[in-house]
Design a protein around this motif. Structure first.
Motif, PDB file in Angstrom:
ATOM      1  N   ALA A 119      10.537  -6.353  54.099  1.00 12.38           N
ATOM      2  CA  ALA A 119       9.491  -5.867  53.195  1.00 12.38           C
ATOM      3  C   ALA A 119      10.085  -5.070  52.044  1.00 12.38           C
ATOM      4  O   ALA A 119       9.694  -5.253  50.885  1.00 12.38           O
ATOM      5  CB  ALA A 119       8.485  -5.020  53.973  1.00 12.38           C
ATOM      6  N   LEU A 139       3.264  -5.249  53.644  1.00 13.61           N
ATOM      7  CA  LEU A 139       4.154  -6.371  53.940  1.00 13.61           C
ATOM      8  C   LEU A 139       4.674  -6.289  55.370  1.00 13.61           C
ATOM      9  O   LEU A 139       4.726  -7.307  56.077  1.00 13.61           O
ATOM     10  CB  LEU A 139       5.325  -6.406  52.965  1.00 13.61           C
ATOM     11  N   ALA A 160       4.851  -2.246  50.363  1.00 15.28           N
ATOM     12  CA  ALA A 160       5.877  -2.475  51.385  1.00 15.28           C
ATOM     13  C   ALA A 160       5.297  -2.276  52.791  1.00 15.28           C
ATOM     14  O   ALA A 160       5.582  -3.060  53.704  1.00 15.28           O
ATOM     15  CB  ALA A 160       7.073  -1.553  51.164  1.00 15.28           C
ATOM     16  N   MET A 167       7.799 -13.545  50.402  1.00 18.00           N
ATOM     17  CA  MET A 167       7.348 -13.326  51.772  1.00 18.00           C
ATOM     18  C   MET A 167       7.292 -14.663  52.513  1.00 18.00           C
ATOM     19  O   MET A 167       7.757 -14.776  53.656  1.00 18.00           O
ATOM     20  CB  MET A 167       5.967 -12.657  51.773  1.00 18.00           C
TER      21      MET A 167
END
Length: 167
Positions: A94, A67, A64, A128
């Protein structure tokens, strides 16, 4: 201070502790049965289990965090193409992307840890990309294998497969 100096001298002049016995030669070890310590280590190694799925919470948190960096950093490939997300929006996205990818991978019919981890990774990548595309106004990639579909207009006079089936 002189007392401390004398104490230091006393400690350095103290007799050396007894040396450990020297290791036996290779020939001597071949003749001796394994010790209890060696047996314990071997037993521990045989019961040691390594599992790649599910990832630990620490690993999920690291995913995370990475991200967030990818979504909000102006130097990332995605940011250069689709723009950056504000840090708070990137953090929310994220967490959502990671949680959804984890749930999708956990529901995967694969029982091999590496296969499930691969599903997790692909889901993160797809989600994403969908997130940055939807924010920038570009349509997300279609469901399927996650590869970007290229749309090429047919040259003049050529028909597409859809045109052929309709005719």
């Amino acid at each position: 201070m002189t007392d401390n100096a004398e104490e230091t001298t006393t400690h350095t002049n103290a007799p050396a502790p007894e040396e450990e016995p020297k290791s036996p030669t290779m020939a001597a070890t071949d003749e001796q049965p394994p010790t209890d310590d060696a047996t314990k280590v071997t037993e521990k190694m045989s019961t040691l289990s390594f599992s790649i799925w599910p990832p630990t919470q620490r690993t999920r948190d690291a995913v995370a965090k990475r991200l967030v960096e990818t979504l909000s950093a102006p130097s990332s490939v995605l940011s250069k193409r689709y723009g950056t997300l504000p840090l708070d929006e990137a953090a929310d996205a994220a967490r959502r992307i990671e949680a959804e990818a984890f749930a999708a991978a956990a529901a995967s019919p694969d029982d091999d840890g590496i296969e499930v981890l691969q599903v997790y990774s692909k889901e993160i990548s797809r989600r994403m990309l969908d997130a940055v595309k939807s924010r920038s106004g570009t349509a997300p990639i279609p469901e399927g294998n996650g590869a970007q579909a290229s749309v090429v207009a047919p040259a003049s006079g050529e028909e597409t497969k859809a045109d052929e089936t309709e005719a």
